[in-house]
Enzyme design. Structure first.
Site, PDB file in Angstrom:
ATOM      1  N   ASP A   1      23.211  26.911 -28.954  1.00 56.49           N
ATOM      2  CA  ASP A   1      23.736  25.763 -28.200  1.00 56.49           C
ATOM      3  C   ASP A   1      24.254  26.138 -26.816  1.00 56.49           C
ATOM      4  O   ASP A   1      24.889  27.173 -26.616  1.00 56.49           O
ATOM      5  CB  ASP A   1      24.865  25.066 -28.961  1.00 56.49           C
ATOM      6  CG  ASP A   1      25.347  23.850 -28.191  1.00 56.49           C
ATOM      7  OD1 ASP A   1      24.517  22.978 -27.912  1.00 56.49           O
ATOM      8  OD2 ASP A   1      26.537  23.796 -27.834  1.00 56.49           O
TER       9      ASP A   1
ATOM     10  N   HIS B   1      23.786  16.771 -30.627  1.00 53.94           N
ATOM     11  CA  HIS B   1      24.077  15.753 -29.596  1.00 53.94           C
ATOM     12  C   HIS B   1      22.878  14.967 -29.056  1.00 53.94           C
ATOM     13  O   HIS B   1      22.526  15.077 -27.885  1.00 53.94           O
ATOM     14  CB  HIS B   1      24.856  16.384 -28.437  1.00 53.94           C
ATOM     15  CG  HIS B   1      24.364  17.711 -27.895  1.00 53.94           C
ATOM     16  ND1 HIS B   1      23.036  18.010 -27.686  1.00 53.94           N
ATOM     17  CD2 HIS B   1      25.055  18.807 -27.487  1.00 53.94           C
ATOM     18  CE1 HIS B   1      22.926  19.231 -27.192  1.00 53.94           C
ATOM     19  NE2 HIS B   1      24.146  19.733 -27.065  1.00 53.94           N
TER      20      HIS B   1
ATOM     21  N   ASN C   1      26.226  17.941 -20.801  1.00 50.97           N
ATOM     22  CA  ASN C   1      24.857  18.281 -21.184  1.00 50.97           C
ATOM     23  C   ASN C   1      24.677  18.077 -22.686  1.00 50.97           C
ATOM     24  O   ASN C   1      25.367  18.743 -23.456  1.00 50.97           O
ATOM     25  CB  ASN C   1      24.581  19.743 -20.816  1.00 50.97           C
ATOM     26  CG  ASN C   1      23.203  20.198 -21.256  1.00 50.97           C
ATOM     27  OD1 ASN C   1      22.395  19.403 -21.739  1.00 50.97           O
ATOM     28  ND2 ASN C   1      22.934  21.491 -21.097  1.00 50.97           N
TER      29      ASN C   1
ATOM     30  N   HIS D   1      37.019  22.891 -20.244  1.00 47.61           N
ATOM     31  CA  HIS D   1      36.849  23.652 -18.998  1.00 47.61           C
ATOM     32  C   HIS D   1      38.137  23.495 -18.187  1.00 47.61           C
ATOM     33  O   HIS D   1      38.706  22.409 -18.163  1.00 47.61           O
ATOM     34  CB  HIS D   1      35.677  23.114 -18.168  1.00 47.61           C
ATOM     35  CG  HIS D   1      34.341  23.348 -18.790  1.00 47.61           C
ATOM     36  ND1 HIS D   1      33.777  24.604 -18.907  1.00 47.61           N
ATOM     37  CD2 HIS D   1      33.437  22.487 -19.343  1.00 47.61           C
ATOM     38  CE1 HIS D   1      32.591  24.494 -19.498  1.00 47.61           C
ATOM     39  NE2 HIS D   1      32.368  23.229 -19.773  1.00 47.61           N
TER      40      HIS D   1
ATOM     41  N   ASP E   1      31.143  17.783 -29.658  1.00 47.63           N
ATOM     42  CA  ASP E   1      30.749  18.660 -28.544  1.00 47.63           C
ATOM     43  C   ASP E   1      31.958  18.913 -27.626  1.00 47.63           C
ATOM     44  O   ASP E   1      31.832  18.941 -26.398  1.00 47.63           O
ATOM     45  CB  ASP E   1      29.580  18.085 -27.740  1.00 47.63           C
ATOM     46  CG  ASP E   1      28.926  19.134 -26.837  1.00 47.63           C
ATOM     47  OD1 ASP E   1      29.370  20.300 -26.859  1.00 47.63           O
ATOM     48  OD2 ASP E   1      27.989  18.781 -26.106  1.00 47.63           O
TER      49      ASP E   1
ATOM     50  N   HIS F   1      30.426  20.503 -34.155  1.00 51.14           N
ATOM     51  CA  HIS F   1      30.082  20.969 -32.808  1.00 51.14           C
ATOM     52  C   HIS F   1      31.307  21.067 -31.902  1.00 51.14           C
ATOM     53  O   HIS F   1      31.673  20.109 -31.224  1.00 51.14           O
ATOM     54  CB  HIS F   1      29.090  19.951 -32.218  1.00 51.14           C
ATOM     55  CG  HIS F   1      28.341  20.461 -31.037  1.00 51.14           C
ATOM     56  ND1 HIS F   1      27.016  20.150 -30.831  1.00 51.14           N
ATOM     57  CD2 HIS F   1      28.718  21.230 -29.989  1.00 51.14           C
ATOM     58  CE1 HIS F   1      26.614  20.709 -29.695  1.00 51.14           C
ATOM     59  NE2 HIS F   1      27.637  21.367 -29.171  1.00 51.14           N
TER      60      HIS F   1
ATOM     61  N   HIS G   1      33.390  23.805 -29.029  1.00 46.02           N
ATOM     62  CA  HIS G   1      33.418  25.042 -28.246  1.00 46.02           C
ATOM     63  C   HIS G   1      34.868  25.509 -28.191  1.00 46.02           C
ATOM     64  O   HIS G   1      35.706  24.845 -27.576  1.00 46.02           O
ATOM     65  CB  HIS G   1      32.876  24.787 -26.836  1.00 46.02           C
ATOM     66  CG  HIS G   1      31.435  24.372 -26.834  1.00 46.02           C
ATOM     67  ND1 HIS G   1      30.404  25.288 -26.815  1.00 46.02           N
ATOM     68  CD2 HIS G   1      30.860  23.146 -26.892  1.00 46.02           C
ATOM     69  CE1 HIS G   1      29.241  24.636 -26.845  1.00 46.02           C
ATOM     70  NE2 HIS G   1      29.487  23.340 -26.893  1.00 46.02           N
ATOM     71  N   LEU G   2      35.146  26.631 -28.861  1.00 53.43           N
ATOM     72  CA  LEU G   2      36.529  27.125 -28.906  1.00 53.43           C
ATOM     73  C   LEU G   2      36.788  28.197 -27.856  1.00 53.43           C
ATOM     74  O   LEU G   2      37.921  28.606 -27.655  1.00 53.43           O
ATOM     75  CB  LEU G   2      36.855  27.648 -30.307  1.00 53.43           C
ATOM     76  CG  LEU G   2      36.820  26.577 -31.419  1.00 53.43           C
ATOM     77  CD1 LEU G   2      37.103  27.206 -32.777  1.00 53.43           C
ATOM     78  CD2 LEU G   2      37.810  25.456 -31.138  1.00 53.43           C
ATOM     79  N   ARG G   3      35.723  28.673 -27.185  1.00 54.40           N
ATOM     80  CA  ARG G   3      35.800  29.541 -25.994  1.00 54.40           C
ATOM     81  C   ARG G   3      36.297  30.955 -26.209  1.00 54.40           C
ATOM     82  O   ARG G   3      36.285  31.755 -25.292  1.00 54.40           O
ATOM     83  CB  ARG G   3      36.674  28.887 -24.903  1.00 54.40           C
ATOM     84  CG  ARG G   3      36.215  27.512 -24.462  1.00 54.40           C
ATOM     85  CD  ARG G   3      34.834  27.556 -23.851  1.00 54.40           C
ATOM     86  NE  ARG G   3      34.479  26.304 -23.200  1.00 54.40           N
ATOM     87  CZ  ARG G   3      33.270  25.778 -23.238  1.00 54.40           C
ATOM     88  NH1 ARG G   3      32.284  26.380 -23.867  1.00 54.40           N
ATOM     89  NH2 ARG G   3      33.013  24.644 -22.626  1.00 54.40           N
TER      90      ARG G   3
HETATM   91  O1  DOR Z   1      28.204  19.714 -21.877  1.00 58.27           O
HETATM   92  C1  DOR Z   1      28.040  20.736 -22.520  1.00 58.27           C
HETATM   93  N1  DOR Z   1      28.935  21.736 -22.479  1.00 58.27           N
HETATM   94  N2  DOR Z   1      26.930  20.891 -23.243  1.00 58.27           N
HETATM   95  C2  DOR Z   1      26.601  22.058 -23.806  1.00 58.27           C
HETATM   96  O2  DOR Z   1      25.561  22.133 -24.441  1.00 58.27           O
HETATM   97  C3  DOR Z   1      27.467  23.238 -23.650  1.00 58.27           C
HETATM   98  C4  DOR Z   1      28.850  22.830 -23.387  1.00 58.27           C
HETATM   99  C5  DOR Z   1      29.739  23.947 -22.921  1.00 58.27           C
HETATM  100  O3  DOR Z   1      29.699  25.022 -23.514  1.00 58.27           O
HETATM  101  O4  DOR Z   1      30.519  23.732 -21.978  1.00 58.27           O
END
Ligand code: DOR
Length: 430
Positions: A154, A234, A280, A311, A307, A62, A64-66
Site C-alpha cells: 500500500d 480504498h 491517494n 502527516h 486509510d 487500513h 498508517h501508524l508511521r
Molecule cells: O493518501 C494516501 N496516503 N494514500 C496512500 O495510499 C498512502 C497514504 C500515506 O501513506 O500517506
C-alpha cells in the site's frame, strides 16, 4: 490485554447491537471475556451505556501508524489511542514505514509496540515485495509464520502482472490475503487530483479513474486465474465498484473496502488548491461518491476502512503539487458513516466490525457477537450525539483532517479492549 484483573465490569443500560440484531441488556466482563448478558446485572465497576449501542469492537483494515521512521507524524501509541477513541479494538497497520514491513523483525517490533500501548490490537500487514519496490517478492512464508495475514505494498500497487500472479499463487498456498492498492503508476505520474472537470479548470495534472480501474480489472482476472482471494483497498470510482460487483456475482474470491472520504467528499473541494483535500486515490466526482455509497449499501463493498494517513503540518501546508497525499480518519469514521450513509445502524456496524474482522482473519477475537465466552472487545457509542469535528481535539499526533468544523452525529463513549476499558466517557484511559 495485559492488565485484566479479577474486577468485574458491567456495561449497563444500553442496547446490544450485533450480527444477531438488537436486544436491551447489560454485559458483564470478567477476566477479559463476557461472562453474562442479561437484565439488571451488577459488577465491581459500571460503565453507563444509557442511550447507547453496545456492539462488537470495530476493526480498521487500513491505518498508517508511521512507526518506525516517521514518528513526527504518528506513533503506534498515538495512532492506537486515536483508534480506541474511534471505537476500534483492532487495526491493520500498513507497511509503508521506514524501514517497511518486509522483514519479521519490523513486523514483530510494530506488534510489540502495539502491545505496549495496550489500546487496541495492532495487526501489522506485510509487504508483497521487498522495500515495496515491486521487483522481488518479500519473504511471505516467513512473515506468514510470524502471524501476518494481510499483505500489501500500500502506497503503491504491484505494477508487474507476473509478479502479482506469483504473489497470488504463494498467497493461496500460504492461506494469506493480498490487498491491492490499485493504481497503474504510469498513468498517475505527477498527478495532484482526480482527472476531471475541476482538474482541467485548475490546470493541474490529473489522476485518471482508469488508473485504478485497470488494476482492479487485472487483479480480478489474476484472482480468477490463480484461485487466490484478493482484497481491494480504498475503492474510489464507480467503475471499480461495478467491476467488484460483477466479480462477486460470478462467485470470485474478491473483497473490497471504501474510506469515509470517498463517500463524503468530492474533487470540487480542491478548487481552492488546499492540500488538506489531497489523498491517494483522490477525491472523485459526485457520481463516484454515490456509487461508493451504493456499493456499501448493497454489500459490494465489504468494509469501511479509514486509510488514516497522518502527516505533519509542515508537509501538509506545502503547495498542492508537493504536499503528501493522505488524511486522518480513525476518530471520525463512525460519525461520518452514521451521518452520511443513511443505512440501518446494524449495517453500519457490520461494515465497521464483523465484516472487516473476517477479512483480517481475527473473527475469533474481534467483531464477535456479544455472547458469553466471547473476548471482551466492545464498543459503546451514542448514535444520536451531535458534535463538531475539531482538529485540535484529536488524539492523533497529526492534524490533517478535512472535516474540521463539520457537524456530525454519533460518538464513541466507551471502548473495551481485551476486557480493559481503554476509553471511558470519551476519554482515553492510557
Ligand atoms: O493518501 C494516501 N496516503 N494514500 C496512500 O495510499 C498512502 C497514504 C500515506 O501513506 O500517506
Amino acid at each position: 490485554m495485559t492488565d485484566v484483573n479479577n474486577t468485574s465490569i458491567v456495561i449497563k443500560g444500553g442496547t446490544i447491537l450485533d450480527q444477531r440484531g438488537e436486544q436491551v441488556g447489560d454485559v458483564r466482563i470478567e477476566g477479559g471475556v463476557i461472562t453474562e448478558v442479561g437484565p439488571s446485572l451488577t459488577g465491581d465497576r459500571v460503565l453507563d451505556a444509557s442511550g447507547c449501542m453496545v456492539s462488537p469492537g470495530f476493526v480498521d483494515l487500513h491505518v498508517h501508524l508511521r512507526e518506525p521512521g516517521r514518528e513526527e507524524s504518528e506513533t503506534v501509541e498515538t495512532g492506537s489511542r486515536a483508534a480506541a477513541l474511534g471505537g476500534f479494538t483492532a487495526v491493520v497497520a500498513m507497511p509503508n514505514t521506514e524501514p517497511p514491513h518486509d522483514s519479521v523483525s519490523v513486523v514483530q517490533m510494530v506488534r510489540r509496540l502495539g502491545e505496549q500501548a495496550g489500546l487496541c490490537e495492532v495487526l501489522p500487514s506485510g509487504c508483497i515485495t521487498i522495500g515495496r519496490a515491486g521487483e522481488v517478492l518479500a519473504p511471505m512464508a516467513e512473515l506468514a509464520a510470524a502471524g501476518v495475514h494481510i499483505f500489501t505494498d500500500d502506497g503503491t500497487g504491484v505494477q508487474d502482472p507476473l509478479l502479482m500472479r506469483r504473489a497470488l499463487e504463494y498467497a493461496k498456498s500460504l492461506g494469506i490475503l493480498l490487498a491491492q492498492h490499485c493504481e497503474v503508476s504510469r498513468l498517475t505520474e505527477g498527478a495532484v487530483m482526480h482527472e476531471g472537470g475541476c482538474c482541467s479548470r485548475l490546470g493541474v495534472p490529473g489522476w485518471p479513474s482508469v488508473a485504478e480501474e485497470l488494476m482492479v480489472f487485472r487483479d480480478i482476472e489474476l484472482s480468477r486465474l490463480t484461485g487466490a482471494p484478493i482484497h481491494f483497498l480504498h475503492l474510489s470510482t464507480a467503475k471499480s465498484v461495478d467491476l467488484v460487483r460483477a466479480a462477486k456475482a460470478e462467485g470470485l474470491l474478491v473483497t473490497a473496502e471504501a474510506a469515509p472520504h470517498h463517500f463524503t467528499l468530492t474533487d470540487e473541494l480542491l478548487s481552492g488548491f488546499d492540500p488538506i483535500f489531497k489523498v491517494n486515490p483522490p477525491l472523485r466526482e459526485l457520481t463516484d461518491v454515490i456509487a461508493v455509497r451504493q456499493g456499501l449499501a448493497d454489500g459490494t463493498i465489504d468494509a469501511i476502512a479509514t486509510d488514516h494517513a497522518p502527516h505533519p503540518p509542515e508537509l501538509k501546508e506545502m503547495p498542492l503539487d508537493q504536499a503528501p497525499p493522505g488524511m486522518l480518519g480513525l476518530e471520525t469514521s463512525l460519525a461520518l458513516s452514521i451521518t452520511e450513509l443513511g443505512l440501518p445502524l446494524q449495517q453500519v456496524v457490520g461494515l465497521l466490525s464483523w465484516k472487516p474482522a473476517a477479512i483480517a482473519g481475527v473473527a475469533e477475537r474481534h467483531g464477535r457477537a456479544l455472547e458469553v465466552g466471547a473476548p471482551a472487545n466492545i464498543t459503546v457509542f451514542d448514535p444520536n450525539l451531535a458534535w463538531t469535528v475539531s482538529s485540535s481535539a484529536l488524539a492523533s499526533k497529526s492534524r490533517n483532517t478535512p472535516y474540521a468544523g463539520r457537524s456530525v452525529r454519533g460518538k464513541v463513549r466507551h471502548t473495551v479492549f481485551g476486557g480493559n476499558p481503554v476509553v471511558v466517557d470519551g476519554q482515553a484511559q492510557r
